[in-house]
Each structure stands twice: as C-alpha cells, then as structure tokens.
Scaffold this motif. Structure first.
Motif, PDB file in Angstrom:
ATOM      1  N   UNK A 238       4.746  -1.885  -2.797  1.00 53.58           N
ATOM      2  CA  UNK A 238       3.762  -0.860  -2.471  1.00 53.58           C
ATOM      3  C   UNK A 238       3.968   0.437  -3.254  1.00 53.58           C
ATOM      4  N   UNK A 239       5.159   0.639  -3.849  1.00 51.99           N
ATOM      5  CA  UNK A 239       5.429   1.887  -4.562  1.00 51.99           C
ATOM      6  C   UNK A 239       5.772   1.682  -6.033  1.00 51.99           C
ATOM      7  N   UNK A 240       6.058   0.442  -6.442  1.00 53.25           N
ATOM      8  CA  UNK A 240       6.365   0.188  -7.848  1.00 53.25           C
ATOM      9  C   UNK A 240       5.092   0.283  -8.676  1.00 53.25           C
ATOM     10  N   UNK A 241       5.218   0.794  -9.918  1.00 53.09           N
ATOM     11  CA  UNK A 241       4.068   0.928 -10.804  1.00 53.09           C
ATOM     12  C   UNK A 241       3.830  -0.403 -11.520  1.00 53.09           C
ATOM     13  N   UNK A 242       2.834  -1.135 -11.083  1.00 53.63           N
ATOM     14  CA  UNK A 242       2.543  -2.446 -11.651  1.00 53.63           C
ATOM     15  C   UNK A 242       1.072  -2.777 -11.449  1.00 53.63           C
ATOM     16  N   UNK A 243       0.380  -3.114 -12.539  1.00 54.48           N
ATOM     17  CA  UNK A 243      -1.036  -3.481 -12.448  1.00 54.48           C
ATOM     18  C   UNK A 243      -1.224  -4.722 -11.597  1.00 54.48           C
TER      19      UNK A 243
ATOM     20  N   UNK B 276       0.361  -9.808   1.168  1.00 48.59           N
ATOM     21  CA  UNK B 276       1.573  -9.021   0.914  1.00 48.59           C
ATOM     22  C   UNK B 276       1.715  -7.778   1.789  1.00 48.59           C
ATOM     23  N   UNK B 277       0.639  -7.065   2.025  1.00 51.04           N
ATOM     24  CA  UNK B 277       0.722  -5.741   2.668  1.00 51.04           C
ATOM     25  C   UNK B 277       0.663  -5.848   4.187  1.00 51.04           C
ATOM     26  N   UNK B 278       1.785  -6.173   4.796  1.00 54.44           N
ATOM     27  CA  UNK B 278       1.828  -6.287   6.255  1.00 54.44           C
ATOM     28  C   UNK B 278       1.607  -4.939   6.933  1.00 54.44           C
ATOM     29  N   UNK B 279       1.793  -3.832   6.183  1.00 55.14           N
ATOM     30  CA  UNK B 279       1.583  -2.490   6.747  1.00 55.14           C
ATOM     31  C   UNK B 279       0.153  -2.281   7.242  1.00 55.14           C
TER      32      UNK B 279
ATOM     33  N   UNK C 211      -9.453  -7.104   2.269  1.00 59.30           N
ATOM     34  CA  UNK C 211      -9.474  -8.128   3.318  1.00 59.30           C
ATOM     35  C   UNK C 211      -9.144  -7.539   4.685  1.00 59.30           C
ATOM     36  N   UNK C 212      -8.273  -6.547   4.715  1.00 59.29           N
ATOM     37  CA  UNK C 212      -7.955  -5.904   5.996  1.00 59.29           C
ATOM     38  C   UNK C 212      -9.149  -5.102   6.502  1.00 59.29           C
ATOM     39  N   UNK C 213      -9.951  -4.572   5.581  1.00 57.40           N
ATOM     40  CA  UNK C 213     -11.158  -3.842   5.987  1.00 57.40           C
ATOM     41  C   UNK C 213     -12.177  -4.776   6.633  1.00 57.40           C
ATOM     42  N   UNK C 214     -12.252  -6.001   6.123  1.00 53.26           N
ATOM     43  CA  UNK C 214     -13.151  -7.000   6.719  1.00 53.26           C
ATOM     44  C   UNK C 214     -12.717  -7.293   8.154  1.00 53.26           C
ATOM     45  N   UNK C 215     -11.395  -7.400   8.348  1.00 55.57           N
ATOM     46  CA  UNK C 215     -10.861  -7.626   9.694  1.00 55.57           C
ATOM     47  C   UNK C 215     -11.168  -6.422  10.578  1.00 55.57           C
ATOM     48  N   UNK C 216     -11.028  -5.223  10.019  1.00 60.33           N
ATOM     49  CA  UNK C 216     -11.275  -4.000  10.784  1.00 60.33           C
ATOM     50  C   UNK C 216     -12.722  -3.949  11.260  1.00 60.33           C
TER      51      UNK C 216
ATOM     52  N   UNK D 212      -3.136  -6.945  -6.388  1.00 62.48           N
ATOM     53  CA  UNK D 212      -2.864  -7.770  -5.205  1.00 62.48           C
ATOM     54  C   UNK D 212      -2.989  -6.949  -3.923  1.00 62.48           C
ATOM     55  N   UNK D 213      -2.465  -5.728  -3.934  1.00 58.44           N
ATOM     56  CA  UNK D 213      -2.535  -4.874  -2.753  1.00 58.44           C
ATOM     57  C   UNK D 213      -3.957  -4.394  -2.494  1.00 58.44           C
ATOM     58  N   UNK D 214      -4.720  -4.188  -3.566  1.00 57.45           N
ATOM     59  CA  UNK D 214      -6.125  -3.804  -3.403  1.00 57.45           C
ATOM     60  C   UNK D 214      -6.897  -4.929  -2.711  1.00 57.45           C
ATOM     61  N   UNK D 215      -6.621  -6.155  -3.106  1.00 58.62           N
ATOM     62  CA  UNK D 215      -7.281  -7.308  -2.474  1.00 58.62           C
ATOM     63  C   UNK D 215      -6.897  -7.408  -1.004  1.00 58.62           C
TER      64      UNK D 215
END
Length: 306
Positions: free
Chosen positions: A229-234, A196-199, A246-251, A239-242
């Motif tokens: 990314x800004x809506x309050x939803x668990x 989801x987080x293309x940013x 995963x982006x950190x693994x790529x980094x 999902x964004x945390x995951x």
C-alpha cells in the motif's frame, strides 16, 4: 460456557518475508505484558516452508501458543488474512506484518481495557512511521491516518463517514484492534472480490455507521514504504485501484434501503473520484468540509516522534 484461553490473537500475514523483520515482530508480541495471547502466522504461498524456522524461534523464546497456516499457492492478502482470522480462538484480533512492532510492552493490555470500557467492536490508535536505511531507522513526521481525528474524538458519525468514504481520509489497517466476529464478517464479504487491500473493510464498517473508537496512544512502529500500500510501484497501484473499485461496488450494496445520507456519500464520492486534474481538485474543494480537509492534509499534519 468454556472460558477462552487467550484474550487476544495476533495474526501475522507473510509472503516470502524478511526473516529478521519477522523475528523482531514476533518478539515484540511475546514481550507484551498483562495478556494471554496466541500468534497465528498465515503464509500466502511463500516459496519456502518456514515451519522449521518458526519452530526453532518459538522454542528459543519459550512461546508455544502459535500456529502456522500455509497456503498451497498465492491466493492474495485478503484470503490469506481471512484464513488466519478464522483460525484464531480469541475474542480480539490484532493484524500485523513483518516489520511492524508493538510500541511498548503494555500497550495491548491498555488497548484491550480501553476497547472493553468503550464497548466498541474495533479501535485504532497512533502509529510511528519509520523506514530502515543502511541499518538505521528513520522516523517520518507528519504522516498520520486518518489526518482529521476530531470527528472520531467527538463521535460525529456523519463526519467520520464523509471524511473516510468521500475524502479518502482512511484508517491504517495495521493500527487497529478488532473483535473477531466483526473482522470475520467483513473479510468474508470481500473475499473473492478484493484481493490485496484488506484495509477496505474499515471503510465499509464506517460507511455502515460502525465507527472505530480512537485510542489516543502510540501503538505500533509501522514500516512505511515497504508494504504494497505504500511502496512506489505501477503494478501495485493498479492492483490496489482495482480492489478499491470493487470495494466501492460492495459499499453501494450496503445501501439497499436507499438511505438519503448514504446515497449522498456515494454520489459525492463518484463525482469527485472519477474526475481528473483541476476538475477533481475543484470538486474536492466544493464538497462539504472539502477545503478544511485539503488545508489539513497539506499544512497541518500531526507529528510523531520516538
């Protein structure tokens, strides 16, 4: 070499959109002066086929350079945006969502000139954050990404890397203008790993030393509190945390040569990020420039007004 018909493409990612917001976003693009543009609308498997609505809208506003790409099923924002980017024919691409509007009629023309003058792969500007309540638009002051703009102005690569990759002073993806080649390259790398987080691609670019050039003007009205990314939803926070993990693994994979500075960034981020409560705050304050960033976040936000 064949000359490109368009000098900028707008990619609007949608999923069961509010049609009034989509219409207003499209009209803010069509009003842009001094550019030759195309609009690519990529649909992430919405329940409704909007081809008829779009055909009627574009006919009414007399704009024909558009395409509508509809996924057969919901594949996630990254794959959907990637499909839209790959369909673009321009050298430069502006990503938007329904509810985001261009700030003025000449802003893209000015921004393109600024980007070319600086010979940069990508750039980010200022956003005006707003929210609609009871049919009235309210502007939020004191919200800005990134908070600390000075390293980008001074072109201090290491400070930009530290702030973005360690302290999470991130770039607002909706407020960027980027070359297609670099955008496609980084999106291709995270497809299938980040949903989801293309940013996250901008964080990877900065880690690699490809620092976006700061364009010191308001560029968009950004609808705050409605996107995932800004809506309050668990659900979306999880999902964004995951995606972030995963982006950190790529980094990490981007430091195959074991550059000491990049390794320090990775080690410092992990020490800070995976601690909780007071231990996390204490580690943040101990980090290089950590206290300055903490103070800047809490007491010195930049303000934007309409």
């Amino acid at each position: 070499m064949k000359k490109q018909k368009h000098n900028v493409s707008f990619v609007i990612a949608i999923y069961n959109p509010n049609l009034n917001k989509l219409k207003d976003t499209i009209e803010s693009i069509v009003k842009q002066k001094g550019i030759n543009s195309e609009i690519v609308i990529c649909d992430d498997g919405s329940k409704t086929d909007y081809s008829g609505f779009l055909s009627e809208l574009f006919f009414r506003i007399n704009y024909c350079d558009y395409s509508y790409i509809r996924q057969k099923e919901n594949v996630g924002t990254v794959k959907n945006v990637f499909a839209g980017v790959m369909a673009c024919t321009s050298k430069y691409i502006k990503l938007l969502s329904p509810g985001d509007y261009m700030y003025s009629e000449n802003i893209i023309s000015e921004w393109l000139g600024f980007l070319k003058k600086n010979k940069a792969d990508w750039s980010f500007g200022e956003a005006v954050y707003y929210r609609t309540e009871n049919n009235h638009k309210f502007v939020f002051s004191g919200i800005a990404y990134p908070l600390d703009i000075k390293p980008y102005i001074k072109k201090d690569v290491k400070k930009c890397q530290w702030n973005c990759c360690v302290l999470k002073d991130l770039i607002l993806g909706a407020n960027t203008l980027c070359k297609k080649t670099i955008l496609a390259e980084y999106l291709a790398e995270i497809v299938g790993k980040v949903r989801y987080a293309e940013d996250n691609i901008y964080r990877l670019m900065i880690f690699d030393g490809n620092i976006g050039v700061y364009f010191p003007k308001k560029t968009i009205f950004y609808e705050y509190g409605e996107g995932i990314s800004t809506v309050k939803s668990t659900h979306w926070e999880k999902a964004l945390h995951e995606d972030f993990i995963n982006s950190n693994i790529i980094m990490k994979s981007h430091n195959s040569q074991k550059d000491p500075w990049k390794q320090r960034i990775l080690n410092s981020f992990e020490r800070w990020y995976f601690r909780k409560g007071y231990a996390r705050l204490f580690n943040l304050l101990l980090l290089r420039n950590g206290f300055r960033m903490f103070y800047y976040r809490k007491y010195c936000p930049r303000k934007t007004q309409m």
